[in-house]
Design an enzyme around this catalytic site. Sequence first.
Site, PDB file in Angstrom:
ATOM      1  N   CYS A   1      -1.724   8.699   3.296  1.00 20.91           N
ATOM      2  CA  CYS A   1      -1.641   8.266   1.902  1.00 20.91           C
ATOM      3  C   CYS A   1      -2.914   8.594   1.132  1.00 20.91           C
ATOM      4  O   CYS A   1      -2.873   8.816  -0.077  1.00 20.91           O
ATOM      5  CB  CYS A   1      -1.370   6.759   1.837  1.00 20.91           C
ATOM      6  SG  CYS A   1      -2.609   5.765   2.725  1.00 20.91           S
TER       7      CYS A   1
ATOM      8  N   GLU B   1       0.877  -1.169   0.000  1.00 15.67           N
ATOM      9  CA  GLU B   1       0.000   0.000   0.000  1.00 15.67           C
ATOM     10  C   GLU B   1       0.909   1.212   0.000  1.00 15.67           C
ATOM     11  O   GLU B   1       1.553   1.521   0.998  1.00 15.67           O
ATOM     12  CB  GLU B   1      -0.912  -0.034   1.232  1.00 15.67           C
ATOM     13  CG  GLU B   1      -2.134   0.865   1.086  1.00 15.67           C
ATOM     14  CD  GLU B   1      -1.890   2.238   1.646  1.00 15.67           C
ATOM     15  OE1 GLU B   1      -1.590   3.152   0.835  1.00 15.67           O
ATOM     16  OE2 GLU B   1      -1.996   2.420   2.853  1.00 15.67           O
TER      17      GLU B   1
END
Length: 486
Positions: free
Chosen positions: A288, A254
Amino acid sequence: MNLLLQNFTKQFINGQWKEGGSSKVIQNYNPYSGEEMLTIQAANKDDLNEAYEAAQQVQPVWEAMSLAEKKQRFERLVKVLEEKRENIIQWIVQESGSSLLKATIEFESSVTMVKESSSFLTRITGQILPSYVPNKEHRIYRTAKGVIGVIGPWNFPFLLTMRSVAPAIATGNSVVIKPASDTPVTSGLLFGEIFKEAGFPEGLVNVIVGRGSEIGDAFVAHPIPSMISFTGSTEVGRRIGEIAGKNLKDVALELGGNNVMVVLKDANIKQAAKAAAFGKFLHQGQICMALNRIIVDQAIHDEFVEEFTEIVKELKTGDPADLTTFIGPLINEEQVERLQQDIQDSVAQGAQIQLEGTVDRCLMQPVILTNVSNGMPVAKNEIFGPVAPIIKAADEEEAIQIANDSPYGLSGSVFTENLHHGVEVAKKIKTGMIHVNDQSVNDEAHVSFGGEKDSGIGRFNGEWAIEKFTTVKWISVQNGYREYPI
């Protein structure tokens, strides 16, 4: 609260706290005060090997343990987390610079993640398939992958480490955690404490705090782990993927994002501006999924900028332990310097400063930039800080084109009063996740989480985590004996 707990200066291997074997140390600083909280004797490759061997030894024992015994431990884990709630939240605040709001959200989401993972105990299923061969059936069994290496991040350290650890354990694996050096406690050492107190077997969860230059590559290349789960930058993710691929290991990566909010001309401007402020400045933009680019239709651009600016002006920057603070410190001064350079370079290319705040060491007040184009550093790079670039789009078609003009594809947002049309626009934006009439920072334990393109490989959460952390085996069964043409 005394943060200087003695155990958190050590490694956690096979259920025991022990001194690291490296000659180097990792110093842990509070990013707001600059205070050194503790110093950890770093781990070396011998420590790493010991941790992986401990995990390998206990994993089959854990996988074979009865369902009732596993369930009891997960129930105890939830109780331990609740008992340590305030302690964990304070650690997140003081170690990562999180506001109390963000730290509380992170803790509650982590508890939800554990509860969702606990349900995996009864959700791992196999299949029986028919065969073209007479009197044969095919059985598909799903089992644990074995030992999982987990590399934790510093921005949402507790939640994003838990997002790998809890599902991995629930699906029968053991883990070795390498926490981020900026947050060794909340992305690592706390896990040793809470899993031990919850009664999980020794060696099931191990924590190795070491420098990337000393054990980073070895953590991935080591022959024992069959999978590496990493949350962090695309640059580091590429390196991990390269090493893992060479060693034929599975990965869950990720990575970075350059997330957009597309504000269409029929959007509710006030609601869009409020959502944008939350999605951009929560945890100083160090997420993120945080909004990186706000793309606004030219028909409502000026009105949106005015509304957004007024909202952002009211966001308090300061001590993250203060309940009224929304924007706390960046994780270190290097991040501040990087952001200031991106702002300067973008202004030199024509961006205009709509709102400019002051900088005090790691504290950086919010910045809003207008007249931004997609090629400027503040739009092209992953910002990871309290800087909001606003891009004016001629129309919806250009907005979609701008949104897709990025190597990243993690999360995003579309604001419109026409929900069906919003979904149609969302489908055209190349990203793993996108939200209509909400901002981009969304993560729920039962819903698929992950990105496209340079934003990563694989999906976390729910049934997608079960798929990722297990493997399948085909066992065929012949009822009676088969006739062969020999």
